[in-house]
Design a protein around this motif. Structure first.
Motif, PDB file in Angstrom:
ATOM      1  N   VAL A  13     -65.768 -23.328  28.131  1.00  0.00           N
ATOM      2  CA  VAL A  13     -65.807 -22.894  29.534  1.00  0.00           C
ATOM      3  C   VAL A  13     -65.806 -24.124  30.444  1.00  0.00           C
ATOM      4  O   VAL A  13     -65.058 -24.202  31.423  1.00  0.00           O
ATOM      5  N   ARG A  14     -66.608 -25.088  30.081  1.00  0.00           N
ATOM      6  CA  ARG A  14     -66.749 -26.321  30.870  1.00  0.00           C
ATOM      7  C   ARG A  14     -65.399 -27.010  31.074  1.00  0.00           C
ATOM      8  O   ARG A  14     -65.108 -27.514  32.147  1.00  0.00           O
ATOM      9  N   THR A  15     -64.584 -27.021  30.024  1.00  0.00           N
ATOM     10  CA  THR A  15     -63.337 -27.798  30.117  1.00  0.00           C
ATOM     11  C   THR A  15     -62.111 -26.941  30.422  1.00  0.00           C
ATOM     12  O   THR A  15     -61.038 -27.482  30.637  1.00  0.00           O
ATOM     13  N   VAL A  56     -73.446 -45.211  19.661  1.00  0.00           N
ATOM     14  CA  VAL A  56     -73.669 -43.768  19.771  1.00  0.00           C
ATOM     15  C   VAL A  56     -73.958 -43.173  18.396  1.00  0.00           C
ATOM     16  O   VAL A  56     -74.898 -42.402  18.214  1.00  0.00           O
ATOM     17  N   PHE A  57     -73.117 -43.517  17.431  1.00  0.00           N
ATOM     18  CA  PHE A  57     -73.290 -42.984  16.073  1.00  0.00           C
ATOM     19  C   PHE A  57     -74.030 -44.037  15.250  1.00  0.00           C
ATOM     20  O   PHE A  57     -73.426 -44.893  14.612  1.00  0.00           O
ATOM     21  N   LYS A  58     -75.359 -43.952  15.284  1.00  0.00           N
ATOM     22  CA  LYS A  58     -76.198 -44.983  14.643  1.00  0.00           C
ATOM     23  C   LYS A  58     -75.964 -45.002  13.136  1.00  0.00           C
ATOM     24  O   LYS A  58     -76.075 -46.041  12.498  1.00  0.00           O
ATOM     25  N   ASP A  79     -66.737 -35.302  14.701  1.00  0.00           N
ATOM     26  CA  ASP A  79     -67.858 -36.248  14.734  1.00  0.00           C
ATOM     27  C   ASP A  79     -69.226 -35.598  14.952  1.00  0.00           C
ATOM     28  O   ASP A  79     -70.235 -36.088  14.465  1.00  0.00           O
ATOM     29  N   THR A  80     -69.250 -34.550  15.738  1.00  0.00           N
ATOM     30  CA  THR A  80     -70.547 -33.953  16.071  1.00  0.00           C
ATOM     31  C   THR A  80     -70.717 -32.584  15.433  1.00  0.00           C
ATOM     32  O   THR A  80     -71.521 -31.774  15.893  1.00  0.00           O
ATOM     33  N   CYS A  81     -69.968 -32.341  14.375  1.00  0.00           N
ATOM     34  CA  CYS A  81     -70.109 -31.079  13.651  1.00  0.00           C
ATOM     35  C   CYS A  81     -71.485 -31.051  12.987  1.00  0.00           C
ATOM     36  O   CYS A  81     -71.792 -31.902  12.161  1.00  0.00           O
ATOM     37  N   THR A 108     -66.213 -28.902  21.833  1.00  0.00           N
ATOM     38  CA  THR A 108     -65.029 -28.024  21.868  1.00  0.00           C
ATOM     39  C   THR A 108     -64.241 -28.177  23.164  1.00  0.00           C
ATOM     40  O   THR A 108     -63.804 -27.181  23.759  1.00  0.00           O
ATOM     41  N   LYS A 109     -64.099 -29.419  23.588  1.00  0.00           N
ATOM     42  CA  LYS A 109     -63.231 -29.670  24.742  1.00  0.00           C
ATOM     43  C   LYS A 109     -61.826 -29.226  24.363  1.00  0.00           C
ATOM     44  O   LYS A 109     -61.424 -29.356  23.199  1.00  0.00           O
ATOM     45  N   ILE A 110     -61.081 -28.785  25.331  1.00  0.00           N
ATOM     46  CA  ILE A 110     -59.733 -28.291  25.051  1.00  0.00           C
ATOM     47  C   ILE A 110     -58.873 -29.391  24.405  1.00  0.00           C
ATOM     48  O   ILE A 110     -57.995 -29.107  23.591  1.00  0.00           O
ATOM     49  N   MET A 117     -75.991 -29.454  31.137  1.00  0.00           N
ATOM     50  CA  MET A 117     -76.548 -30.450  30.203  1.00  0.00           C
ATOM     51  C   MET A 117     -75.688 -31.725  30.172  1.00  0.00           C
ATOM     52  O   MET A 117     -76.234 -32.830  30.121  1.00  0.00           O
ATOM     53  N   ILE A 118     -74.383 -31.550  30.205  1.00  0.00           N
ATOM     54  CA  ILE A 118     -73.537 -32.755  30.172  1.00  0.00           C
ATOM     55  C   ILE A 118     -73.650 -33.495  31.499  1.00  0.00           C
ATOM     56  O   ILE A 118     -73.646 -34.723  31.547  1.00  0.00           O
ATOM     57  N   GLY A 119     -73.847 -32.743  32.575  1.00  0.00           N
ATOM     58  CA  GLY A 119     -74.134 -33.389  33.868  1.00  0.00           C
ATOM     59  C   GLY A 119     -75.406 -34.238  33.770  1.00  0.00           C
ATOM     60  O   GLY A 119     -75.443 -35.376  34.248  1.00  0.00           O
ATOM     61  N   VAL A 120     -76.429 -33.681  33.129  1.00  0.00           N
ATOM     62  CA  VAL A 120     -77.691 -34.429  32.961  1.00  0.00           C
ATOM     63  C   VAL A 120     -77.426 -35.699  32.155  1.00  0.00           C
ATOM     64  O   VAL A 120     -77.926 -36.791  32.485  1.00  0.00           O
ATOM     65  N   ARG A 121     -76.600 -35.582  31.119  1.00  0.00           N
ATOM     66  CA  ARG A 121     -76.305 -36.756  30.273  1.00  0.00           C
ATOM     67  C   ARG A 121     -75.513 -37.820  31.054  1.00  0.00           C
ATOM     68  O   ARG A 121     -75.775 -39.013  30.931  1.00  0.00           O
ATOM     69  N   PHE A 122     -74.535 -37.383  31.855  1.00  0.00           N
ATOM     70  CA  PHE A 122     -73.765 -38.345  32.664  1.00  0.00           C
ATOM     71  C   PHE A 122     -74.688 -39.047  33.667  1.00  0.00           C
ATOM     72  O   PHE A 122     -74.610 -40.258  33.862  1.00  0.00           O
ATOM     73  N   ILE A 148     -76.051 -35.681  12.858  1.00  0.00           N
ATOM     74  CA  ILE A 148     -75.470 -36.935  13.353  1.00  0.00           C
ATOM     75  C   ILE A 148     -76.220 -37.467  14.577  1.00  0.00           C
ATOM     76  O   ILE A 148     -76.557 -38.640  14.637  1.00  0.00           O
ATOM     77  N   ILE A 149     -76.441 -36.598  15.536  1.00  0.00           N
ATOM     78  CA  ILE A 149     -77.223 -37.015  16.714  1.00  0.00           C
ATOM     79  C   ILE A 149     -78.318 -35.962  16.914  1.00  0.00           C
ATOM     80  O   ILE A 149     -78.035 -34.856  17.377  1.00  0.00           O
ATOM     81  N   PRO A 150     -79.549 -36.284  16.526  1.00  0.00           N
ATOM     82  CA  PRO A 150     -80.621 -35.292  16.675  1.00  0.00           C
ATOM     83  C   PRO A 150     -80.759 -34.854  18.131  1.00  0.00           C
ATOM     84  O   PRO A 150     -80.546 -35.662  19.050  1.00  0.00           O
TER      85      PRO A 150
END
Ligand code: GN1
Ligand code: MG
Length: 371
Positions: free
Chosen positions: A251-253, A56-58, A236-238, A215-217, A308-313, A153-155
């Motif tokens: 909101v998601r979490t 994931v983190f190339k 990691d994804t800052c 920003t998951k809880i 978007m996270i649904g699309v990624r899953f 980190i992840i474009p």
């Protein structure tokens, strides 16, 4: 330590941090879907050890370099009373390095803040306010941080068009023959053209901030005694990003009554009291440093992140589960369906979400008039 359970690599890493593995206790920590994280308890120190997922983190060393820059900045902001939370720094190895390579694995250690706990599900409006305040304080404290110094980190991490393109690419290949099973969800994603266009339009107008992007809880530490938020973790994804992304992930979490992999999605409900608390506290956390358009974008972000996270899953499911850790065969598919349900519920109630924003603006005006 039980070497059969954790393997000799872990023992070698522990040694590099000046600790004798034979007198250490190691346990798995947290529920991250990417890195492997352990708590190491030893007579002379306790610390957190993490194996970075290099699939994931190339550029895994950049994750470590970014975390270092952000930590230094937050530590000095705290010393100037400009950041109320603690920053979680990375430990040095016995050779003075911030990470260690064992074979082709990259490991790093983080300070362990004692007397803290994490939560997986928000149980009160007060907790939601605290979480939103903490993440707003984090981004506010970094407002003068030279964002150009951070590696991306992840474009395209939170670029919806890009994520939909990744889905299109994987459905062309259908590498493990799962597409027919989840065709309904694929169609659903590709039908969201109106929302996708709305996201593109607003994204082109928003200013960049240094955002956390995860920003998951459960990426907040709370104090055992005061129950207050103590630290933002998992940097990691800052990267430079939009406020709506960080708000949307909260909101998601926080706003669903189900975890992100809950299967009984027909029972899913949006907790609007939690939504309203998050919105109010997040906006308040920025004081005058949030524009009216950014406030409006938060309503888009609330729908965007579940979608978007649904699309990624879903993409990872069709691709054969190469990205997110999974516990069973259909885990990513279950997660995707869950996130699309949350997106649909929020999307259907967008008028109500806007009402909360309006109420917040009116509150502002009453306060201004009274001051
Ligand atoms: C991943 O591993 P973790 O829990 O920190 C992912 C996030 C997702 C999250 C879903 C680098 O985060 O984007 O929102 O899973 N991180 C990365 O639970 O892709
Ligand atoms: Mg993360």
């Amino acid at each position: 330590m039980d070497s059969t359970a954790y393997g000799s690599a872990l023992e070698l890493v522990i040694l590099q941090y000046g600790v004798d593995p034979s007198v250490s206790q190691v346990s798995q920590l947290g529920n991250g879907l990417i890195n492997s994280t352990y708590l190491v308890k030893s007579p002379n120190k306790n610390f957190v050890l993490q194996k970075i997922n290099q699939g994931v983190f190339k550029q895994a060393k950049q994750v470590i370099a970014n975390a270092e820059l952000i930590d230094q900045y937050l530590v000095s902001a705290k010393a100037r009373n400009e950041y109320p939370l603690s920053s979680v720094g990375q430990l040095e190895t016995i050779n003075g390095e911030k990470s260690i390579e064992i074979g082709c694995e990259l490991w790093r250690a983080l300070y362990f803040i004692p007397n803290c706990y994490t939560i997986e599900a928000v149980d009160s409006v007060g907790q939601a306010s605290q979480a939103a305040t903490a993440f707003a304080q984090f981004t506010s404290a970094l407002s003068a941080f030279p964002a150009k110094e951070l590696s991306v980190i992840i474009p395209n991490f939170h670029n919806l068009q890009f994520r939909l393109q990744q889905l299109q690419d994987v459905i062309q290949r259908d590498p493990v023959g799962r597409l027919s099973r989840c065709q309904a969800q694929v169609d659903f994603c590709l039908e969201q053209k109106k929302f996708t266009a709305e996201v593109a339009a607003i994204s082109s107008q928003l200013p960049l901030h240094v955002t956390h992007n995860d920003t998951k809880i459960n990426n907040l530490l709370f104090c055992n005694e005061t129950k207050q938020a103590v630290a933002v973790i998992d940097l990691d994804t800052c990267m430079p990003g939009f406020l709506m992304h960080d708000f949307g992930d909260m909101v998601r979490t926080c706003c669903s009554n189900l975890p992100e992999d809950g299967k009984n999605i027909e029972d899913m409900e949006v907790r609007f009291d939690i939504f309203s608390a998050l919105l109010q506290a997040y906006i308040a956390g920025f004081g005058s440093n949030i524009t009216p358009q950014e406030k409006q974008s938060l309503i888009v972000g609330a729908q965007l992140l579940p979608f978007m996270i649904g699309v990624r899953f879903l993409t990872d499911y069709i691709n054969g589960d190469n990205y997110f850790h999974t516990q069973y065969d259909e885990h990513n598919w279950v997660r995707a369906k869950n996130q699309f349900q949350l997106y649909s519920l929020l999307n259907a109630e967008v008028d109500q979400l806007n009402q909360y924003l309006l109420a917040d603006n009116e509150l502002d005006q009453v306060e201004l008039a009274g001051s």
